[in-house]
Design a protein around this motif. Structure first.
Motif, short mmCIF file in Angstrom:
data_model
loop_
_atom_site.label_atom_id
_atom_site.label_comp_id
_atom_site.label_asym_id
_atom_site.label_seq_id
_atom_site.Cartn_x
_atom_site.Cartn_y
_atom_site.Cartn_z
N GLY A 165 21.51 -33.82 21.26
CA GLY A 165 21.39 -32.61 20.53
C GLY A 165 21.89 -31.52 21.47
O GLY A 165 22.05 -30.23 21.24
N GLU A 214 28.18 -27.11 7.34
CA GLU A 214 29.29 -27.06 8.18
C GLU A 214 29.72 -25.74 8.53
O GLU A 214 30.17 -25.75 9.51
N ARG A 224 24.44 -31.33 22.97
CA ARG A 224 26.02 -30.95 22.60
C ARG A 224 26.24 -29.82 21.42
O ARG A 224 27.32 -29.69 21.39
N ALA A 225 25.19 -30.00 20.78
CA ALA A 225 25.32 -29.35 19.51
C ALA A 225 25.18 -27.76 19.79
O ALA A 225 25.52 -27.15 18.59
N ILE A 282 25.46 -22.59 17.22
CA ILE A 282 25.88 -23.85 17.04
C ILE A 282 27.40 -23.80 17.48
O ILE A 282 28.40 -23.25 17.42
N CYS A 324 22.96 -35.33 14.01
CA CYS A 324 24.33 -34.68 14.10
C CYS A 324 25.29 -35.70 13.25
O CYS A 324 24.93 -36.93 13.21
N ARG A 359 29.16 -31.92 14.11
CA ARG A 359 28.26 -30.67 14.14
C ARG A 359 27.08 -30.99 13.96
O ARG A 359 26.89 -32.09 13.18
N ILE A 360 25.96 -30.20 14.23
CA ILE A 360 24.53 -30.71 14.04
C ILE A 360 24.31 -30.63 12.34
O ILE A 360 25.09 -29.85 11.74
N SER A 361 23.61 -31.53 11.84
CA SER A 361 23.45 -31.55 10.30
C SER A 361 21.93 -31.46 9.87
O SER A 361 21.91 -30.87 9.12
N VAL A 397 29.03 -36.88 13.40
CA VAL A 397 30.46 -36.92 14.12
C VAL A 397 31.38 -37.98 13.20
O VAL A 397 30.90 -38.89 12.94
N GLU A 457 30.98 -26.92 17.93
CA GLU A 457 31.22 -28.46 17.58
C GLU A 457 31.26 -29.47 18.81
O GLU A 457 31.37 -28.98 20.03
N MET A 458 30.45 -30.46 18.48
CA MET A 458 30.48 -31.62 19.52
C MET A 458 31.46 -32.79 19.59
O MET A 458 31.90 -32.75 18.36
#
Length: 269
Positions: free
Chosen positions: A159, A219, A161-162, A182, A251, A199-201, A253, A184-185
């Motif tokens: 998380g 998104e 990286r989010a 937020i 997340c 991205r984090i969901s 991906v 993009e990871m």
């Protein structure tokens, strides 16, 4: 962790009588074979004798780990870990974390200025006065794994990286909040090594006795807003303010979802 509990009960039963293994098994909610295995291991480690009395080394070992568990219980209570999850996290921290890192975390927490102190109240009032609907305070954030392992693995949760590493404390609808940006990871596929983005969901956190989920996270979302009152606030003797909140992050991906990650979201200033 099971061995510590087993030996604590063995200590209370000294001198042991017939059937003591059954008593320990009932107290620890562990099977009798599990208790026998734990006691055999303790004998091999030199903690107890074959007569189930404690060696000098065993007495010292149990004292050190007993106090460590007590400190961990207080620490987890302060950072608002649910009661049902405390034993799991204590086991992970005792078994997986580097002892020097664990000691530094606990010592730093125990040196914190307490909420009842005048200095704590003064600093928190100053924070409240300096944030508004159109003005904020920049803070650094990080999302840490609950089990910062001693085997060299990254201390940060996925998380981390989010979000952008810098966030803001601002007011939203009259409430003090932490605003996370937020981003993009990136991740690499374990199947073909392909670089993927996502991205984090979802993000969940506990506030009081209620588990809350961040709503309307899509998104297209650019930020996540968390009420400041959900955080456990810490103030160091030098005046550094840190907020801590256990979170569960998911997340997306590529075409898949990364598994939920239980972590500690921290900010400091």
């Amino acid at each position: 962790m099971m061995q510590i509990r087993c030996l604590q009960e063995l200590k209370r039963l000294q001198p042991v009588g017939r059937g003591f293994q059954v008593v320990i098994a009932e107290k620890c909610h562990i099977s009798a074979p599990g208790i026998n295995k734990s006691l055999k291991k303790a004998i091999e480690q030199g903690l107890i004798t074959k007569y189930y009395t404690f060696t000098e080394y065993g007495e010292q070992w149990l004292g050190v780990y007993g106090r460590l568990v007590e400190r961990l219980e207080r620490y987890l209570e302060e950072i608002q870990i649910p009661e049902s999850e405390k034993e799991k996290h204590i086991r992970m921290m005792v078994e997986d974390m580097d002892p020097f890192l664990l000691e530094s975390i606990l010592s730093a927490n125990e040196r914190q200025v307490k909420p009842g102190d005048r200095k704590y109240k003064s600093l928190m009032e100053e924070v409240d006065c300096n944030i508004g609907e159109n003005r904020g305070i920049r803070v650094r954030i990080a999302v840490y794994r609950m089990d910062r392992r001693k085997n060299g693995k990254d201390a940060f949760s996925m998380g981390n990286r989010a979000f952008e590493p810098e966030a803001q404390l601002m007011k939203r609808d009259g409430r003090d909040c932490l605003i996370l940006r937020i981003r993009e990871m990136e991740a690499r596929s374990r199947i073909d090594g392909r670089e993927m983005t996502g991205r984090i969901s979802s993000l969940k956190y506990e506030q009081g006795e209620e588990l809350k989920r961040v709503k309307d996270l899509t998104e297209e979302s650019e930020e996540i807003v968390i009420p400041l009152e959900a955080f456990k606030m810490h103030v160091s003797p030098g005046g550094e303010i840190k907020g801590v909140l256990p979170v569960t992050v998911t997340c997306s991906v590529g075409n898949g979802h990364m598994p939920e990650s239980t972590a500690l979201l921290m900010f400091w200033m």
